[in-house]
Design a protein around this motif. Sequence first.
Motif, PDB file in Angstrom:
ATOM      1  N   ASP A  82       0.859  -1.171   0.000  1.00 51.11           N
ATOM      2  CA  ASP A  82       0.000   0.000   0.000  1.00 51.11           C
ATOM      3  C   ASP A  82       0.898   1.224   0.000  1.00 51.11           C
ATOM      4  OD1 ASP A  82      -3.252   0.154   0.806  1.00 51.11           O
ATOM      5  OD2 ASP A  82      -2.144   2.044   0.897  1.00 51.11           O
ATOM      6  N   ARG A  83       0.379   2.303  -0.504  1.00 52.07           N
ATOM      7  CA  ARG A  83       1.115   3.566  -0.504  1.00 52.07           C
ATOM      8  C   ARG A  83       1.063   4.254   0.850  1.00 52.07           C
ATOM      9  NH1 ARG A  83      -0.042   8.123  -4.998  1.00 52.07           N
ATOM     10  NH2 ARG A  83       0.703   9.598  -3.487  1.00 52.07           N
ATOM     11  N   SER A  84       0.037   3.965   1.615  1.00 49.80           N
ATOM     12  CA  SER A  84      -0.194   4.662   2.878  1.00 49.80           C
ATOM     13  C   SER A  84       0.542   4.003   4.044  1.00 49.80           C
ATOM     14  CB  SER A  84      -1.694   4.680   3.190  1.00 49.80           C
ATOM     15  OG  SER A  84      -1.918   5.118   4.515  1.00 49.80           O
ATOM     16  N   ARG A  85       1.436   4.746   4.646  1.00 52.43           N
ATOM     17  CA  ARG A  85       2.130   4.225   5.837  1.00 52.43           C
ATOM     18  C   ARG A  85       1.162   4.092   7.010  1.00 52.43           C
ATOM     19  NH1 ARG A  85       2.646   8.391   9.062  1.00 52.43           N
ATOM     20  NH2 ARG A  85       2.861  10.452   8.176  1.00 52.43           N
ATOM     21  N   ARG A  86       0.158   4.954   7.080  1.00 52.66           N
ATOM     22  CA  ARG A  86      -0.828   4.875   8.168  1.00 52.66           C
ATOM     23  C   ARG A  86      -1.673   3.609   8.060  1.00 52.66           C
ATOM     24  NH1 ARG A  86      -3.207  11.012   8.611  1.00 52.66           N
ATOM     25  NH2 ARG A  86      -1.240  12.024   9.218  1.00 52.66           N
ATOM     26  N   LEU A  87      -2.162   3.315   6.881  1.00 54.61           N
ATOM     27  CA  LEU A  87      -2.956   2.097   6.709  1.00 54.61           C
ATOM     28  C   LEU A  87      -2.099   0.862   6.933  1.00 54.61           C
ATOM     29  CD1 LEU A  87      -5.261   2.981   3.663  1.00 54.61           C
ATOM     30  CD2 LEU A  87      -5.807   3.057   6.106  1.00 54.61           C
ATOM     31  N   LEU A  88      -0.854   0.906   6.490  1.00 56.41           N
ATOM     32  CA  LEU A  88       0.046  -0.235   6.715  1.00 56.41           C
ATOM     33  C   LEU A  88       0.331  -0.442   8.197  1.00 56.41           C
ATOM     34  CD1 LEU A  88       2.564   0.123   3.765  1.00 56.41           C
ATOM     35  CD2 LEU A  88       0.831  -1.651   4.079  1.00 56.41           C
ATOM     36  N   ALA A  89       0.467   0.629   8.949  1.00 52.60           N
ATOM     37  CA  ALA A  89       0.677   0.497  10.398  1.00 52.60           C
ATOM     38  C   ALA A  89      -0.528  -0.194  11.033  1.00 52.60           C
ATOM     39  CB  ALA A  89       0.914   1.863  11.031  1.00 52.60           C
ATOM     40  N   GLU A  90      -1.708   0.175  10.605  1.00 47.24           N
ATOM     41  CA  GLU A  90      -2.929  -0.468  11.113  1.00 47.24           C
ATOM     42  C   GLU A  90      -2.982  -1.932  10.677  1.00 47.24           C
ATOM     43  OE1 GLU A  90      -6.429  -0.937  13.210  1.00 47.24           O
ATOM     44  OE2 GLU A  90      -5.031   0.747  13.284  1.00 47.24           O
ATOM     45  N   ALA A  91      -2.614  -2.204   9.423  1.00 46.05           N
ATOM     46  CA  ALA A  91      -2.605  -3.584   8.925  1.00 46.05           C
ATOM     47  C   ALA A  91      -1.649  -4.441   9.754  1.00 46.05           C
ATOM     48  CB  ALA A  91      -2.200  -3.605   7.449  1.00 46.05           C
ATOM     49  N   ARG A  92      -0.478  -3.920  10.034  1.00 41.79           N
ATOM     50  CA  ARG A  92       0.490  -4.683  10.827  1.00 41.79           C
ATOM     51  C   ARG A  92      -0.047  -4.959  12.233  1.00 41.79           C
ATOM     52  NH1 ARG A  92       4.180  -0.917   8.062  1.00 41.79           N
ATOM     53  NH2 ARG A  92       5.293  -2.143   6.493  1.00 41.79           N
ATOM     54  N   ALA A  93      -0.696  -3.979  12.828  1.00 38.60           N
ATOM     55  CA  ALA A  93      -1.247  -4.159  14.174  1.00 38.60           C
ATOM     56  C   ALA A  93      -2.371  -5.200  14.176  1.00 38.60           C
ATOM     57  CB  ALA A  93      -1.756  -2.822  14.713  1.00 38.60           C
ATOM     58  N   ARG A  94      -3.214  -5.183  13.152  1.00 37.98           N
ATOM     59  CA  ARG A  94      -4.353  -6.103  13.085  1.00 37.98           C
ATOM     60  C   ARG A  94      -3.947  -7.540  12.779  1.00 37.98           C
ATOM     61  NH1 ARG A  94      -9.631  -3.624  10.926  1.00 37.98           N
ATOM     62  NH2 ARG A  94      -9.467  -1.484  11.642  1.00 37.98           N
ATOM     63  N   THR A  95      -2.821  -7.720  12.133  1.00 32.12           N
ATOM     64  CA  THR A  95      -2.455  -9.051  11.647  1.00 32.12           C
ATOM     65  C   THR A  95      -1.163  -9.563  12.266  1.00 32.12           C
ATOM     66  OG1 THR A  95      -1.240  -8.149   9.766  1.00 32.12           O
ATOM     67  CG2 THR A  95      -3.592  -8.606   9.432  1.00 32.12           C
ATOM     68  N   ALA A  96      -0.776  -9.015  13.394  1.00 34.75           N
ATOM     69  CA  ALA A  96       0.521  -9.347  14.007  1.00 34.75           C
ATOM     70  C   ALA A  96       0.709 -10.850  14.214  1.00 34.75           C
ATOM     71  CB  ALA A  96       0.673  -8.599  15.329  1.00 34.75           C
ATOM     72  N   ALA A  97      -0.360 -11.568  14.474  1.00 31.09           N
ATOM     73  CA  ALA A  97      -0.243 -13.005  14.741  1.00 31.09           C
ATOM     74  C   ALA A  97      -0.270 -13.864  13.476  1.00 31.09           C
ATOM     75  CB  ALA A  97      -1.363 -13.444  15.679  1.00 31.09           C
ATOM     76  N   ALA A  98      -0.502 -13.259  12.333  1.00 32.69           N
ATOM     77  CA  ALA A  98      -0.614 -14.028  11.088  1.00 32.69           C
ATOM     78  C   ALA A  98       0.757 -14.503  10.610  1.00 32.69           C
ATOM     79  CB  ALA A  98      -1.274 -13.176  10.006  1.00 32.69           C
ATOM     80  N   ASN A  99       0.800 -15.728  10.134  1.00 38.55           N
ATOM     81  CA  ASN A  99       2.035 -16.286   9.580  1.00 38.55           C
ATOM     82  C   ASN A  99       2.089 -16.057   8.080  1.00 38.55           C
ATOM     83  OD1 ASN A  99       3.057 -17.361  12.001  1.00 38.55           O
ATOM     84  ND2 ASN A  99       1.657 -19.082  11.835  1.00 38.55           N
ATOM     85  N   GLY A 100       3.308 -15.863   7.562  1.00 37.08           N
ATOM     86  CA  GLY A 100       3.494 -15.757   6.126  1.00 37.08           C
ATOM     87  C   GLY A 100       2.960 -14.490   5.515  1.00 37.08           C
ATOM     88  N   LEU A 101       2.897 -13.427   6.296  1.00 37.58           N
ATOM     89  CA  LEU A 101       2.310 -12.182   5.828  1.00 37.58           C
ATOM     90  C   LEU A 101       3.278 -11.043   6.096  1.00 37.58           C
ATOM     91  CD1 LEU A 101      -0.159 -10.632   4.731  1.00 37.58           C
ATOM     92  CD2 LEU A 101      -1.131 -10.712   7.029  1.00 37.58           C
ATOM     93  N   ALA A 102       3.559 -10.253   5.060  1.00 37.79           N
ATOM     94  CA  ALA A 102       4.438  -9.096   5.202  1.00 37.79           C
ATOM     95  C   ALA A 102       3.812  -7.914   4.488  1.00 37.79           C
ATOM     96  CB  ALA A 102       5.811  -9.395   4.612  1.00 37.79           C
ATOM     97  N   PHE A 103       4.048  -6.735   5.020  1.00 38.39           N
ATOM     98  CA  PHE A 103       3.511  -5.511   4.427  1.00 38.39           C
ATOM     99  C   PHE A 103       4.658  -4.619   3.991  1.00 38.39           C
ATOM    100  CE2 PHE A 103       0.112  -6.972   7.227  1.00 38.39           C
ATOM    101  CZ  PHE A 103      -0.927  -7.031   6.315  1.00 38.39           C
ATOM    102  N   VAL A 104       4.484  -4.025   2.804  1.00 38.33           N
ATOM    103  CA  VAL A 104       5.524  -3.198   2.201  1.00 38.33           C
ATOM    104  C   VAL A 104       4.888  -1.899   1.717  1.00 38.33           C
ATOM    105  CG1 VAL A 104       7.228  -3.065   0.345  1.00 38.33           C
ATOM    106  CG2 VAL A 104       6.741  -5.274   1.427  1.00 38.33           C
ATOM    107  N   GLN A 105       5.487  -0.776   2.083  1.00 39.92           N
ATOM    108  CA  GLN A 105       5.013   0.494   1.551  1.00 39.92           C
ATOM    109  C   GLN A 105       5.602   0.671   0.161  1.00 39.92           C
ATOM    110  OE1 GLN A 105       5.908   4.020   3.829  1.00 39.92           O
ATOM    111  NE2 GLN A 105       4.503   5.272   2.628  1.00 39.92           N
ATOM    112  N   ALA A 106       4.724   0.784  -0.831  1.00 39.78           N
ATOM    113  CA  ALA A 106       5.182   0.899  -2.214  1.00 39.78           C
ATOM    114  C   ALA A 106       4.072   1.471  -3.086  1.00 39.78           C
ATOM    115  CB  ALA A 106       5.612  -0.470  -2.745  1.00 39.78           C
ATOM    116  N   ASP A 107       4.477   1.988  -4.218  1.00 37.60           N
ATOM    117  CA  ASP A 107       3.576   2.482  -5.242  1.00 37.60           C
ATOM    118  C   ASP A 107       3.309   1.326  -6.207  1.00 37.60           C
ATOM    119  OD1 ASP A 107       2.569   3.687  -7.673  1.00 37.60           O
ATOM    120  OD2 ASP A 107       3.362   5.596  -6.972  1.00 37.60           O
TER     121      ASP A 107
END
Length: 156
Positions: A82-107
């Motif tokens: 996602d382009r949004s660092r704010r939405l990515l921060a929320e995504a990371r907080a919501r999915t902290a326990a998920a395996n095999g999942l990574a978030f990257v800020q990108a266009d």
Amino acid sequence: MPAEYLAAGFPDVDASTRTADYTRCLELLDSLPYFRAYKARSAVLLDLHAGQTILEIGCGLGDDARRLAERVAPRGRVFGIDRSRRLLAEARARTAAANGLAFVQADARALPFAPASVDRCRIDRVLQHIRDPQRAIDEAARVLRPGGCLLAYDND
């Protein structure tokens, strides 16, 4: 001064003072039966299997990326961008326990992935918010492995 039109503001969520409104909007959409049904159908169309590498372009709060990760676990991997660092921060907080999942800020028009490095790519309600959406599709095609699948859905 007129109020910010929420639907038009997604390309620049980080510059807004209404991040909570964007979050509530995405949560509401995710809860609606129509959206739940087409998202489930998109997972079927992607033909997901354990061990695959999936790219979720425009992952927002990460809920769909988490659901995709559950389908390709335990050896698979999902990258939510996602382009949004704010939405990515929320995504990371919501999915902290998920395996095999990574978030990257990108266009989406300049993906930080090697050519032919992902098995499946999903773009959901994002192209309408991207200037030059064809460039984003070209980038998604570039990172797909031969025989990969790109699924794009935009209802607006």
